[in-house]
Write a protein that holds these residues in place. Structure first.
Motif, PDB file in Angstrom:
ATOM      1  N   PRO A 102     -15.612 -14.442   0.955  1.00 13.75           N
ATOM      2  CA  PRO A 102     -15.444 -14.751  -0.468  1.00 13.75           C
ATOM      3  C   PRO A 102     -15.223 -13.486  -1.293  1.00 13.75           C
ATOM      4  CG  PRO A 102     -17.766 -14.810   0.122  1.00 13.75           C
ATOM      5  CD  PRO A 102     -17.015 -14.456   1.374  1.00 13.75           C
ATOM      6  N   VAL A 103     -14.311 -13.558  -2.233  1.00  6.81           N
ATOM      7  CA  VAL A 103     -14.026 -12.445  -3.143  1.00  6.81           C
ATOM      8  C   VAL A 103     -14.212 -12.946  -4.560  1.00  6.81           C
ATOM      9  CG1 VAL A 103     -12.303 -10.803  -3.957  1.00  6.81           C
ATOM     10  CG2 VAL A 103     -12.382 -11.427  -1.528  1.00  6.81           C
ATOM     11  N   THR A 104     -15.058 -12.287  -5.315  1.00  3.78           N
ATOM     12  CA  THR A 104     -15.307 -12.701  -6.693  1.00  3.78           C
ATOM     13  C   THR A 104     -15.652 -11.482  -7.526  1.00  3.78           C
ATOM     14  OG1 THR A 104     -16.558 -14.247  -8.098  1.00  3.78           O
ATOM     15  CG2 THR A 104     -17.765 -13.162  -6.317  1.00  3.78           C
ATOM     16  N   ALA A 105     -15.874 -11.688  -8.797  1.00  2.00           N
ATOM     17  CA  ALA A 105     -16.213 -10.605  -9.721  1.00  2.00           C
ATOM     18  C   ALA A 105     -17.329 -11.074 -10.634  1.00  2.00           C
ATOM     19  CB  ALA A 105     -14.981 -10.200 -10.542  1.00  2.00           C
ATOM     20  N   ASP A 106     -18.013 -10.123 -11.238  1.00  4.26           N
ATOM     21  CA  ASP A 106     -19.069 -10.459 -12.183  1.00  4.26           C
ATOM     22  C   ASP A 106     -18.487 -11.236 -13.369  1.00  4.26           C
ATOM     23  OD1 ASP A 106     -20.613  -9.004 -10.475  1.00  4.26           O
ATOM     24  OD2 ASP A 106     -20.953  -7.320 -11.841  1.00  4.26           O
ATOM     25  N   ILE A 107     -19.301 -12.137 -13.932  1.00  7.06           N
ATOM     26  CA  ILE A 107     -18.854 -12.978 -15.050  1.00  7.06           C
ATOM     27  C   ILE A 107     -19.816 -12.781 -16.213  1.00  7.06           C
ATOM     28  CG2 ILE A 107     -18.322 -15.313 -15.818  1.00  7.06           C
ATOM     29  CD1 ILE A 107     -17.898 -16.090 -12.910  1.00  7.06           C
ATOM     30  N   GLY A 108     -19.286 -12.427 -17.368  1.00 10.95           N
ATOM     31  CA  GLY A 108     -20.107 -12.222 -18.546  1.00 10.95           C
ATOM     32  C   GLY A 108     -20.682 -13.511 -19.086  1.00 10.95           C
ATOM     33  N   ALA A 109     -21.640 -13.378 -19.989  1.00  2.34           N
ATOM     34  CA  ALA A 109     -22.285 -14.538 -20.605  1.00  2.34           C
ATOM     35  C   ALA A 109     -21.255 -15.453 -21.252  1.00  2.34           C
ATOM     36  CB  ALA A 109     -23.299 -14.079 -21.644  1.00  2.34           C
ATOM     37  N   GLY A 110     -21.304 -16.732 -20.917  1.00  2.00           N
ATOM     38  CA  GLY A 110     -20.381 -17.700 -21.484  1.00  2.00           C
ATOM     39  C   GLY A 110     -18.983 -17.638 -20.916  1.00  2.00           C
ATOM     40  N   GLY A 111     -18.768 -16.797 -19.905  1.00  2.00           N
ATOM     41  CA  GLY A 111     -17.425 -16.610 -19.373  1.00  2.00           C
ATOM     42  C   GLY A 111     -17.123 -17.488 -18.175  1.00  2.00           C
ATOM     43  N   THR A 112     -15.904 -17.401 -17.719  1.00  2.00           N
ATOM     44  CA  THR A 112     -15.462 -18.148 -16.544  1.00  2.00           C
ATOM     45  C   THR A 112     -14.795 -17.190 -15.560  1.00  2.00           C
ATOM     46  OG1 THR A 112     -13.323 -18.670 -17.554  1.00  2.00           O
ATOM     47  CG2 THR A 112     -15.099 -20.280 -17.833  1.00  2.00           C
ATOM     48  N   GLY A 113     -14.741 -17.608 -14.316  1.00  2.17           N
ATOM     49  CA  GLY A 113     -14.103 -16.825 -13.271  1.00  2.17           C
ATOM     50  C   GLY A 113     -13.860 -17.706 -12.076  1.00  2.17           C
ATOM     51  N   SER A 114     -13.786 -17.116 -10.916  1.00  7.47           N
ATOM     52  CA  SER A 114     -13.548 -17.902  -9.712  1.00  7.47           C
ATOM     53  C   SER A 114     -13.985 -17.120  -8.496  1.00  7.47           C
ATOM     54  CB  SER A 114     -12.067 -18.276  -9.583  1.00  7.47           C
ATOM     55  OG  SER A 114     -11.271 -17.109  -9.432  1.00  7.47           O
ATOM     56  N   VAL A 115     -14.139 -17.827  -7.396  1.00  8.72           N
ATOM     57  CA  VAL A 115     -14.336 -17.201  -6.106  1.00  8.72           C
ATOM     58  C   VAL A 115     -13.144 -17.580  -5.233  1.00  8.72           C
ATOM     59  CG1 VAL A 115     -15.810 -19.125  -5.323  1.00  8.72           C
ATOM     60  CG2 VAL A 115     -15.815 -16.954  -4.084  1.00  8.72           C
ATOM     61  N   VAL A 116     -12.528 -16.580  -4.645  1.00  7.04           N
ATOM     62  CA  VAL A 116     -11.386 -16.785  -3.751  1.00  7.04           C
ATOM     63  C   VAL A 116     -11.907 -16.653  -2.323  1.00  7.04           C
ATOM     64  CG1 VAL A 116      -9.118 -15.935  -3.059  1.00  7.04           C
ATOM     65  CG2 VAL A 116      -9.797 -15.871  -5.476  1.00  7.04           C
ATOM     66  N   ILE A 117     -11.720 -17.697  -1.527  1.00  7.93           N
ATOM     67  CA  ILE A 117     -12.301 -17.756  -0.185  1.00  7.93           C
ATOM     68  C   ILE A 117     -11.187 -17.678   0.857  1.00  7.93           C
ATOM     69  CG2 ILE A 117     -13.754 -19.081   1.392  1.00  7.93           C
ATOM     70  CD1 ILE A 117     -14.836 -20.531  -1.154  1.00  7.93           C
ATOM     71  N   PHE A 118     -11.239 -16.613   1.654  1.00  8.99           N
ATOM     72  CA  PHE A 118     -10.282 -16.453   2.744  1.00  8.99           C
ATOM     73  C   PHE A 118     -10.895 -17.024   4.023  1.00  8.99           C
ATOM     74  CE2 PHE A 118      -9.159 -13.276  -0.362  1.00  8.99           C
ATOM     75  CZ  PHE A 118      -7.769 -13.307  -0.375  1.00  8.99           C
ATOM     76  N   ASP A 119     -10.149 -17.888   4.690  1.00  8.15           N
ATOM     77  CA  ASP A 119     -10.595 -18.509   5.933  1.00  8.15           C
ATOM     78  C   ASP A 119      -9.820 -17.877   7.096  1.00  8.15           C
ATOM     79  OD1 ASP A 119     -11.254 -20.069   8.080  1.00  8.15           O
ATOM     80  OD2 ASP A 119     -10.845 -21.987   7.114  1.00  8.15           O
ATOM     81  N   PHE A 120     -10.530 -17.048   7.878  1.00  6.25           N
ATOM     82  CA  PHE A 120      -9.900 -16.376   9.008  1.00  6.25           C
ATOM     83  C   PHE A 120     -10.010 -17.174  10.301  1.00  6.25           C
ATOM     84  CE2 PHE A 120     -10.836 -12.981   5.976  1.00  6.25           C
ATOM     85  CZ  PHE A 120      -9.647 -12.265   5.976  1.00  6.25           C
ATOM     86  N   GLY A 121     -10.588 -18.358  10.206  1.00  4.30           N
ATOM     87  CA  GLY A 121     -10.758 -19.179  11.391  1.00  4.30           C
ATOM     88  C   GLY A 121     -11.998 -18.788  12.175  1.00  4.30           C
ATOM     89  N   PRO A 122     -12.508 -19.685  13.009  1.00  3.51           N
ATOM     90  CA  PRO A 122     -13.707 -19.386  13.801  1.00  3.51           C
ATOM     91  C   PRO A 122     -13.478 -18.214  14.736  1.00  3.51           C
ATOM     92  CG  PRO A 122     -13.180 -21.728  13.844  1.00  3.51           C
ATOM     93  CD  PRO A 122     -11.994 -21.046  13.241  1.00  3.51           C
ATOM     94  N   PHE A 123     -14.491 -17.342  14.823  1.00  3.42           N
ATOM     95  CA  PHE A 123     -14.396 -16.203  15.735  1.00  3.42           C
ATOM     96  C   PHE A 123     -14.994 -16.588  17.081  1.00  3.42           C
ATOM     97  CE2 PHE A 123     -15.483 -12.153  17.641  1.00  3.42           C
ATOM     98  CZ  PHE A 123     -14.379 -11.375  17.343  1.00  3.42           C
ATOM     99  N   PRO A 124     -14.352 -16.244  18.184  1.00  8.01           N
ATOM    100  CA  PRO A 124     -14.845 -16.637  19.506  1.00  8.01           C
ATOM    101  C   PRO A 124     -16.295 -16.215  19.746  1.00  8.01           C
ATOM    102  CG  PRO A 124     -12.636 -15.734  19.691  1.00  8.01           C
ATOM    103  CD  PRO A 124     -13.080 -15.497  18.276  1.00  8.01           C
ATOM    104  N   GLY A 125     -17.113 -17.171  20.124  1.00 10.28           N
ATOM    105  CA  GLY A 125     -18.513 -16.901  20.429  1.00 10.28           C
ATOM    106  C   GLY A 125     -19.448 -17.010  19.251  1.00 10.28           C
ATOM    107  N   ASN A 126     -18.921 -16.979  18.020  1.00  8.04           N
ATOM    108  CA  ASN A 126     -19.778 -17.056  16.843  1.00  8.04           C
ATOM    109  C   ASN A 126     -20.249 -18.479  16.577  1.00  8.04           C
ATOM    110  OD1 ASN A 126     -19.468 -14.337  16.433  1.00  8.04           O
ATOM    111  ND2 ASN A 126     -18.592 -14.516  14.367  1.00  8.04           N
ATOM    112  N   THR A 127     -21.397 -18.584  15.904  1.00  8.35           N
ATOM    113  CA  THR A 127     -21.889 -19.874  15.430  1.00  8.35           C
ATOM    114  C   THR A 127     -20.943 -20.416  14.359  1.00  8.35           C
ATOM    115  OG1 THR A 127     -24.160 -19.160  15.820  1.00  8.35           O
ATOM    116  CG2 THR A 127     -23.844 -21.050  14.351  1.00  8.35           C
ATOM    117  N   PRO A 128     -20.589 -21.695  14.406  1.00  9.66           N
ATOM    118  CA  PRO A 128     -19.747 -22.258  13.341  1.00  9.66           C
ATOM    119  C   PRO A 128     -20.375 -22.038  11.965  1.00  9.66           C
ATOM    120  CG  PRO A 128     -19.933 -23.799  15.164  1.00  9.66           C
ATOM    121  CD  PRO A 128     -20.896 -22.687  15.453  1.00  9.66           C
ATOM    122  N   GLU A 129     -19.581 -21.536  11.025  1.00 10.46           N
ATOM    123  CA  GLU A 129     -20.084 -21.264   9.682  1.00 10.46           C
ATOM    124  C   GLU A 129     -20.019 -22.514   8.815  1.00 10.46           C
ATOM    125  OE1 GLU A 129     -18.078 -17.844   8.131  1.00 10.46           O
ATOM    126  OE2 GLU A 129     -18.641 -16.590   9.843  1.00 10.46           O
TER     127      GLU A 129
END
Length: 432
Positions: free
Chosen positions: A374-401
């Protein structure tokens, strides 16, 4: 003997929580025609508690007054501040103009004292359990206090101390609780409806745990209870291994200070059934609690040696804790990035009282192998923003996220930071 009181460098006089109730003058107490105390607690002071304020809130305590004389008594009531610098309008105490006391036994009088707290006028958060964990001045900078002066106009005055510890708070609300997954990227909108800046950090959500019963009050077994666990890798030339590994832990209950609670992240390098390192928060002294500041330690289980490069991140009065280590502290190098599976279990216990704790295990992660970034930035009081989520796919051997974990700890930077969030639970965005 004369004792010099500690001085608040921002506002002058020491705070009431640091000076206690004052001297006991037994002769004056015996001669007093009346006495006053908190009606709901056996103390002659009003503690309004610690509050994360994202708007305007009110808190109330009730004062009980007893007349020991054989005459009617009327006391005027004047709320005051101990430090003139507290009279900013951020905290406004209010009480009736006077109280009249019946001389009859069993006829105590009661009145309410209300604090109106405006989050927009409060300072940010000076406090944390890491770098400021032993700094009383950081607490003083957030505290507001004073005296409730009761005067009968006939030579008798009662000064009832009051104090409150409020902090400007953020309140982050996502416009969705899930995201599709598989996107490159997916975007979720965020709004900060609070009064403070939301300092947002994102992690891949690797585990969630159900709530278990708390220890009984006074039972000396608080039972820290894990709610969710996140992890994220940050590439950096500041580490010999060229990466920082961050482990984010949220508990069902908040901790006023992190010192009593021990989060222990056991690492099985290579996922072969042997735990080589434990990442944990501990006092600067490591084995005791003499300092008060909490570090993120990496303990070598074979040698017993430990190293700490970073303070633990914990903004006080929160269930959110982040422990950071450089790869070399846990026996890893740049060659392990995207190659070495690591088995992880997370254990939470009370370092001070002992007793039962909580454990989440069966997690496997890999440096820089997180599926969701996830990539995001701080948001001031009363403000709006977003989180941008990059999905790189499951990594071999890792627990499913499970998705993404966003913390708004307010524990970054120096001075008055954004403040802890009003609802200290992290924002969890689950992959569909």
């Amino acid at each position: 003997a004369h004792t010099t009181l500690p001085i608040d460098p921002v506002r002058g006089l020491a705070e009431i929580t640091r000076i206690g109730g004052g001297e006991v003058r037994a002769n004056r107490a015996m001669a007093a025609p009346a006495a006053a105390w908190d009606a709901n607690a056996p103390q002659a002071a009003l503690s309004f508690g610690m509050h994360e304020v994202d708007g305007v809130t009110t808190v109330t305590r009730t004062v009980q007054v007893h007349n020991y004389s054989n005459e009617w008594q009327t006391y005027t009531i004047t709320p005051t501040f101990r430090n003139a610098g507290d009279a900013t309008g951020a905290v406004v105490p209010a009480a009736p103009a006077s109280v009249t006391l019946n001389p009859g036994l069993g006829n105590d009088s009661f009145f309410d004292v209300t604090l109106t707290i405006d989050g927009s006028l409060l300072p940010g958060n000076f406090m944390n359990s890491g770098s400021q964990g032993a700094n009383g001045a950081a607490l003083s900078a957030n505290e507001f206090d004073g005296y409730l002066v009761l005067d009968n106009g006939n030579g008798h005055t009662m000064n009832i101390p009051w104090q409150v510890l409020p902090r400007k708070a953020a309140n982050v609300v996502p416009d969705a609780s899930t995201f599709p997954g598989g996107g490159f990227p997916d975007t979720v909108g965020l709004s900060n409806t609070g009064a403070g800046t939301a300092q947002i950090d994102g992690y891949a959500l690797v585990a969630m745990s159900p709530e278990i019963p708390e220890g009984p009050r006074g039972g000396q077994s608080p039972t820290p209870d894990i709610k969710s666990v996140g992890v994220q890798t940050f590439a950096t030339g500041g580490c010999a291994a060229e990466f920082i590994w961050a482990f984010a832990i949220d508990t069902w209950e908040d901790q006023s200070h992190l010192l009593p609670v021990s989060h222990q992240v056991s690492l099985d390098i290579g996922n072969d059934g042997s735990v080589e390192y434990i990442v944990l928060n501990r006092d600067v002294s490591f084995s005791g609690s003499s300092d008060g500041r909490q570090l993120a330690w990496a303990l070598n289980t074979a040698t017993g040696s430990a190293s700490a490069f970073f303070f633990a991140e914990h903004a006080t009065n929160t269930g959110n804790t982040v422990l950071l280590v450089c790869g070399e502290q846990i026996g890893l190098s740049a060659a392990d990035i995207l190659t070495t599976n690591v088995g992880v279990s997370v254990f939470a216990q009370d370092f001070y009282f002992g007793g039962p704790g909580d454990i989440v295990d069966g997690i496997v992660v890999t440096p820089l192998g997180e599926q969701y970034f996830p990539v995001t930035a701080d948001i001031g009081a009363g403000g709006t923003g977003s989180v941008v989520i990059f999905d790189f796919g499951p990594f071999p051997g890792n627990t499913p996220e499970l998705g993404v974990m966003l913390l708004t700890n307010g524990d970054r930077g120096s001075g008055a930071r954004g403040g802890a969030t009003d609802d200290t639970d992290p924002v969890l965005l689950l992959a569909e």
